[in-house]
Design a protein around this motif. Structure first.
Motif, PDB file in Angstrom:
ATOM      1  N   ALA A  89       0.829  -1.206   0.000  1.00  0.00           N
ATOM      2  CA  ALA A  89       0.000   0.000   0.000  1.00  0.00           C
ATOM      3  C   ALA A  89       0.863   1.256   0.000  1.00  0.00           C
ATOM      4  N   GLY A  90       0.656   2.111  -0.995  1.00  0.00           N
ATOM      5  CA  GLY A  90       1.341   3.387  -1.063  1.00  0.00           C
ATOM      6  C   GLY A  90       0.349   4.477  -1.396  1.00  0.00           C
ATOM      7  N   GLY A  91       0.503   5.655  -0.784  1.00  0.00           N
ATOM      8  CA  GLY A  91      -0.478   6.707  -1.024  1.00  0.00           C
ATOM      9  C   GLY A  91      -1.771   6.386  -0.300  1.00  0.00           C
ATOM     10  N   ALA A  92      -2.893   6.507  -1.011  1.00  0.00           N
ATOM     11  CA  ALA A  92      -4.203   6.238  -0.406  1.00  0.00           C
ATOM     12  C   ALA A  92      -4.764   4.937  -0.957  1.00  0.00           C
ATOM     13  N   VAL A  93      -5.462   4.188  -0.082  1.00  0.00           N
ATOM     14  CA  VAL A  93      -6.135   2.958  -0.486  1.00  0.00           C
ATOM     15  C   VAL A  93      -7.501   2.934   0.197  1.00  0.00           C
ATOM     16  N   THR A  94      -8.299   1.943  -0.134  1.00  0.00           N
ATOM     17  CA  THR A  94      -9.609   1.778   0.482  1.00  0.00           C
ATOM     18  C   THR A  94      -9.501   0.748   1.597  1.00  0.00           C
ATOM     19  N   ALA A  95      -9.880   1.144   2.814  1.00  0.00           N
ATOM     20  CA  ALA A  95      -9.902   0.217   3.949  1.00  0.00           C
ATOM     21  C   ALA A  95     -11.339  -0.248   4.160  1.00  0.00           C
ATOM     22  N   GLU A  96     -11.475  -1.492   4.591  1.00  0.00           N
ATOM     23  CA  GLU A  96     -12.808  -2.079   4.768  1.00  0.00           C
ATOM     24  C   GLU A  96     -12.809  -2.879   6.065  1.00  0.00           C
ATOM     25  N   ILE A  97     -13.732  -2.530   6.976  1.00  0.00           N
ATOM     26  CA  ILE A  97     -13.860  -3.255   8.254  1.00  0.00           C
ATOM     27  C   ILE A  97     -15.235  -3.913   8.287  1.00  0.00           C
ATOM     28  N   THR A  98     -15.246  -5.228   8.543  1.00  0.00           N
ATOM     29  CA  THR A  98     -16.492  -5.984   8.572  1.00  0.00           C
ATOM     30  C   THR A  98     -16.613  -6.667   9.942  1.00  0.00           C
ATOM     31  N   LEU A  99     -17.738  -6.469  10.603  1.00  0.00           N
ATOM     32  CA  LEU A  99     -18.013  -7.114  11.900  1.00  0.00           C
ATOM     33  C   LEU A  99     -18.993  -8.251  11.665  1.00  0.00           C
ATOM     34  N   GLY A 100     -18.501  -9.461  11.741  1.00  0.00           N
ATOM     35  CA  GLY A 100     -19.365 -10.616  11.550  1.00  0.00           C
ATOM     36  C   GLY A 100     -20.015 -10.615  10.187  1.00  0.00           C
ATOM     37  N   ASP A 101     -21.391 -10.733  10.228  1.00  0.00           N
ATOM     38  CA  ASP A 101     -22.136 -10.779   8.977  1.00  0.00           C
ATOM     39  C   ASP A 101     -22.683  -9.416   8.575  1.00  0.00           C
ATOM     40  N   ALA A 102     -22.305  -8.386   9.305  1.00  0.00           N
ATOM     41  CA  ALA A 102     -22.808  -7.045   8.998  1.00  0.00           C
ATOM     42  C   ALA A 102     -22.191  -6.539   7.693  1.00  0.00           C
ATOM     43  N   ASP A 103     -22.804  -5.512   7.125  1.00  0.00           N
ATOM     44  CA  ASP A 103     -22.259  -4.912   5.918  1.00  0.00           C
ATOM     45  C   ASP A 103     -20.901  -4.272   6.224  1.00  0.00           C
ATOM     46  N   PRO A 104     -19.963  -4.383   5.313  1.00  0.00           N
ATOM     47  CA  PRO A 104     -18.650  -3.774   5.559  1.00  0.00           C
ATOM     48  C   PRO A 104     -18.741  -2.245   5.609  1.00  0.00           C
ATOM     49  N   GLU A 105     -17.892  -1.663   6.426  1.00  0.00           N
ATOM     50  CA  GLU A 105     -17.795  -0.202   6.499  1.00  0.00           C
ATOM     51  C   GLU A 105     -16.464   0.194   5.850  1.00  0.00           C
TER      52      GLU A 105
END
Length: 573
Positions: free
Chosen positions: A452-468
């Protein structure tokens, strides 16, 4: 073509025998003068040309001049006849074979090759002084008498048949032997003695090393294109004094060759003496009638190296036959000047060049038009104490803290993506407090830090919930990551290979698959160029912009290669 009976009618003073040879410029019969008992060779020009008034006029003019030539190394012309059905030349009959036969048989030593060319140059010099160009100098036109004296034959025949122009069909078949013609002759330019100097130098090149100065494996037309657009290959395995003489004689530009045949012969005699030592001409066993200037050059060279060693060289043999196409091979086919057919223009490179330019502009502009961040839904998460609703700066070499709300113990997945391509993932089970909140820390995978360099997309998912999702900016310098430095190297690799394809096409190589190979390389270049610019400008990678830039790269590369191929075809065809 006339048969012996028809020739006997045209030449009643001669007894006509069997056919003894043929070539690109006619057929030869043996004969004997009835009164003198003199053996002769009767040259019959191609019957296809007899009905052409301009050919007949040229034959009459050239034959008169040829009959006036008197030199020990020129085959004498005794008579000529025009019957309306044939154009005939009566010449001395030479029984000693050709240079071609000796070269492809037992072979020729370096001394013999230089002596042969000196004799040939002596004959050419006499002809040039009389205003006659040969224009078809080659080993098969260098014949020996039974006493071993070399004589040049077929003076002026090329001028009679085609006014010195190289003739070929639309299919690329070439009349005669194209391996020795000068570039200006192939191009149809004005011809001077420099054309014969070039052909003589090519013969010398071949006799000394066994090869030709151009690749002969790709056909006659390719060989002519090479000599028009490329410099000859340096002569291999030949001592420097001789190599210098040879390479000057076959310079692509006539202005860079010897000013006349005698100057060529003078330098050749000096160089041969410097290389082979005293007495080389006598050791060759080839009788040569030397002009005073040539004798003086040999003597002068000997005076400069009185103690020089005598060098005897092994024979060099010709290994590859040089095919000659005769007029009979072209029955029913239209022969046109090679310069006319080779100069026919192919498709215009303008349109692919314009397309390539437009695609290149799009390729350069598109990465800068991508948004700094993508649109992400609102999030209640905190990452390293920073709200995930904004761009979060993270050092991926250190622990990351994530805090938020959860109703039960679940698995937390932390993903990094660039244009929806997964760069890495961390999994960890979290246990919320009775109040329904959680705070957890984890160490990113080592590969994430380098990718990863510069900006990337981070994604956090809790269980079966929709990712944020949110925008994550790496604290590492982009050039310390694969997205930065790696993409730059890949883009340069792709660009270098595209240029290699174009360079090969400019040099005349045929590569039908080049536009397709370039398309793939252009796709790689567009994608890596976009990734590099995105990383350097810390813009969050956008998949639509990635696809568009990659396609622009593919179109630009394919179109540039196509334009190069068409341009090369127009300039070399």
């Amino acid at each position: 073509m006339s048969n012996p009976a028809a020739l006997a009618t045209a030449l009643p003073q001669y007894e006509v025998g069997v056919k003894i040879g043929s070539g690109g410029m006619g057929v030869v019969f043996e004969g004997t003068h009835r009164s003198l008992g003199r053996a002769v060779a009767i040259k019959v020009l191609p019957a296809d040309l007899v009905g052409d008034p301009s050919v007949n006029a040229r034959f009459d003019r050239e034959a008169r001049v040829l009959a006036s030539l008197d030199h020990p190394h020129i085959v004498p012309v005794y008579d000529y006849v025009q019957t309306g059905a044939d154009n005939l030349l009566v010449m001395e009959k030479l029984d000693g074979g050709t240079v071609y036969d000796r070269f492809h048989g037992a072979g020729l030593t370096g001394e013999q090759s230089c002596a042969i060319v000196l004799a040939m140059l002596g004959g050419l010099h006499a002809a040039h002084k009389a205003g006659v160009l040969h224009l078809d100098v080659k080993p098969k036109n260098l014949l020996f008498t039974s006493a071993g004296v070399l004589k040049v034959v077929d003076f002026g025949i090329a001028q009679v048949v085609s006014e010195g122009a190289t003739m070929m069909t639309h299919a690329g078949e070439v009349l005669g032997t194209p391996a020795y013609i000068a570039p200006e002759q192939a191009m149809g330019n004005a011809l001077t003695p420099a054309a014969d100097i070039y052909s003589s130098g090519t013969v010398l090149y071949e006799l000394l090393c066994g090869e030709l100065p151009y690749d002969r494996t790709r056909g006659a037309v390719s060989m002519m294109r090479q000599r028009i657009f490329n410099d000859p290959a340096p002569i291999p395995r030949v001592p420097a004094p001789l190599a210098t003489v040879v390479m000057r004689s076959i310079a692509r530009d006539p202005e860079h060759r010897y000013r006349d045949v005698e100057a060529f012969a003078t330098d050749l005699s000096s160089a041969a003496t410097a290389v082979f030592g005293a007495g080389w001409l006598e050791r060759s066993g080839v009788p040569v009638h030397l002009a005073p200037r040539i004798t003086g050059a040999i003597s002068q060279q000997l005076s400069r190296q009185p103690d020089a060693l005598t060098v005897v060289t092994p024979p060099i043999r010709g290994m590859t036959a040089e095919p000659t196409r005769t007029m009979g091979d072209f029955r029913g086919k239209e022969l046109r000047p090679a310069s006319e057919l080779m100069s026919r223009r192919g498709p215009s490179p303008l349109w692919p060049a314009l397309v390539a330019t437009a695609a290149l502009i799009a390729l350069v502009v598109l990465p800068f038009l991508s948004p700094a961040t993508l649109n992400h839904p609102p999030s209640a998460l905190l990452v390293n104490g920073q709200p995930a609703n904004t761009t979060v700066e993270v050092d991926l070499s250190k622990q990351i803290t994530v805090a938020g709300h959860a109703t039960a113990a679940v698995e937390l997945r932390f993903d990094l993506r660039a244009a929806d391509v997964l760069l890495g993932r961390v999994r960890k089970v979290i246990a919320p407090t009775p109040e329904g909140t959680f705070e957890t820390t984890f160490k990113p995978e080592a590969l994430m830090r380098w990718l990863a360099g510069g900006a990337v997309t981070a994604e956090i998912t809790l269980g079966d919930a929709d990712p944020e999702t949110f925008t994550l900016r790496s604290a590492a310098h982009p050039m310390a990551t694969i997205m930065g430095a790696g993409s730059l190297l890949l883009s340069l690799f792709a660009l270098a290979n595209i240029e290699a394809q174009m360079r090969a096409l400019r040099r005349g190589h045929r590569r039908p698959a080049a536009p397709y190979v370039a398309g793939f390389l252009g796709l790689l270049f567009g994608l890596t160029f976009w990734l590099f610019i995105t990383a350097i400008t810390t813009h969050e990678p956008s998949q639509p912009h990635a696809i568009a830039t990659a396609l622009a790269g593919a179109v630009a590369a394919s179109a540039f290669v196509l334009a190069t191929a068409w341009s090369a075809r127009r300039s070399r065809a």
